[in-house]
Design an enzyme around this catalytic site. Structure first.
Site: not given
Ligand SMILES: Cc1cc2nc3c(=O)[nH]c(=O)nc-3n(C[C@H](O)[C@H](O)[C@H](O)COP(=O)(O)OP(=O)(O)OC[C@H]3O[C@@H](n4cnc5c(N)ncnc54)[C@H](O)[C@@H]3O)c2cc1C
Length: 316
Positions: A189, A242, A312
């Site tokens: 992560r 998580s 996380e």
């Molecule tokens: C129901 C559910 C299930 C999930 N299951 C998993 C799983 O199985 N495995 C897992 O790893 N995660 C899981 N997650 C967590 C999450 O979905 C992941 O970490 C996902 O990759 C985050 O993407 P996001 O676009 O929503 O990022 P955001 O939440 O919008 O941002 C996360 C971080 O990334 C940065 N960021 C976002 N986009 C960019 C960009 N283009 N450039 C630079 N920085 C950026 C943001 O500033 C922040 O620091 C889950 C979440 C939920 C709600």
């Protein structure tokens, strides 16, 4: 951000597809459905606009943060003093980039260039249509490509970094930096660069190498992986997945459950009775409810197992 800067920002984006929003509640942009206010929020649709905008922010000494689908963030009640940027349009596209520079990943199939703002669901569906395999383990993760790369998101033994070939990044002055996979340090992560702070950079595009397979095989693996998630994770409730990272050699959910915290609430934030590593917002849970519950879980698990759980979720 002062009034003059607000007026300047509003003026800068005149004619863009969406207007600059001010004093935005980030509850609407986080899957936890809670969040403090951001001073400003804008959707950017092209690389040229983004580079221009970053130059202006730099001149005004205004801070920014890019978010994706908000599925791993919580903005505190202190709020975010700068501009939240979301990547749209050009940053949601997927293209075959056969002629792109080859990196250090063994070339098994076509190279794909995907915008940082593209949703993982759309990317996976596109890959399935094209018969390109290797990212099926991302099925059910509700993020964007940029967010997933930033978090080195993964599930069931796979991580997005496994298929990454290179990144196209923008720095705080709008300068384009191309980084091969070999310059990225990818761990559980976490994605880092040796000589730069990835937090200060925007993942504009990510290039992946996937392998050819039949649509039927890919679909069947995705369905199998989705079935594995079902029943083990809470469905239809607000969460960020998580909440804590797994400590080395153990599972955060196991420790939280063994500390007797399943179903425990602070206000309207609850440790999910389905999966103890999910903090869910059962209604109008506030940032304070969620952070209080986070600290309670950390304290109880530490008292019982001498393990300090690390969130996380990115607390902004
Ligand atoms: C129901 C559910 C299930 C999930 N299951 C998993 C799983 O199985 N495995 C897992 O790893 N995660 C899981 N997650 C967590 C999450 O979905 C992941 O970490 C996902 O990759 C985050 O993407 P996001 O676009 O929503 O990022 P955001 O939440 O919008 O941002 C996360 C971080 O990334 C940065 N960021 C976002 N986009 C960019 C960009 N283009 N450039 C630079 N920085 C950026 C943001 O500033 C922040 O620091 C889950 C979440 C939920 C709600």
């Amino acid at each position: 951000m002062n009034q003059q800067q607000r007026e300047l920002l509003a003026e800068l984006v005149k004619g863009w597809p969406t207007a600059m929003q001010f004093d935005v509640s980030m509850a609407s942009y986080s899957t936890l459905r809670a969040g403090g206010k951001a001073a400003a929020l804008i959707d950017v649709y092209s690389l040229a606009d983004l580079r221009f905008f970053l130059e202006q922010l730099h001149e005004e000494q205004l801070v920014f943060r890019v978010i994706g689908r908000g599925s791993n963030i919580l903005v505190t009640d202190k709020g975010f003093p700068g501009v939240i940027i979301r990547l749209k349009g050009e940053f949601e596209q997927i293209e075959l980039a056969e002629d792109a520079r080859r990196g250090d990943v063994v070339q098994e199939g076509p190279l794909l260039k995907v915008g940082g703002g593209c949703s993982l669901a759309r990317f996976l569906s596109w890959c399935t249509q094209q018969g390109l395999a290797g990212l099926e383990f991302m099925t059910g993760i509700p993020g964007s490509v940029g967010g997933a790369v930033r978090m080195n998101a993964g599930a069931l033994g796979g991580e997005i970094g496994d298929r990454l070939q290179s990144l196209v990044l923008l720095d705080g002055q709008g300068k384009i930096i191309t980084v091969p996979r070999s310059d990225l340090h990818l761990s559980y992560r976490k994605a880092e660069l040796a000589d730069k702070d990835l937090d200060a950079l925007i993942i504009a595009f990510a290039c992946f190498v996937l392998r050819p397979d039949t649509q039927e095989e890919i679909r069947s693996r995705c369905a199998g992986l989705l079935a594995q998630r079902k029943g083990k994770q809470p469905a239809g409730v607000a969460s960020a997945g998580s909440f804590f990272k797994n400590p080395s050699g153990d599972a955060a959910g196991r420790l939280i459950e063994a500390a007797g915290l399943k179903g425990h609430c602070c206000g309207e934030a609850m440790v999910s009775p389905v999966h103890a590593n999910f903090i869910v917002n059962t209604g109008k849970g506030t940032v304070t409810d969620i952070l209080n519950l986070m600290e309670l879980v950390q304290d109880r698990v530490f008292q019982k197992f001498a393990v300090r759980l690390e969130p996380e979720v990115e607390i902004i």
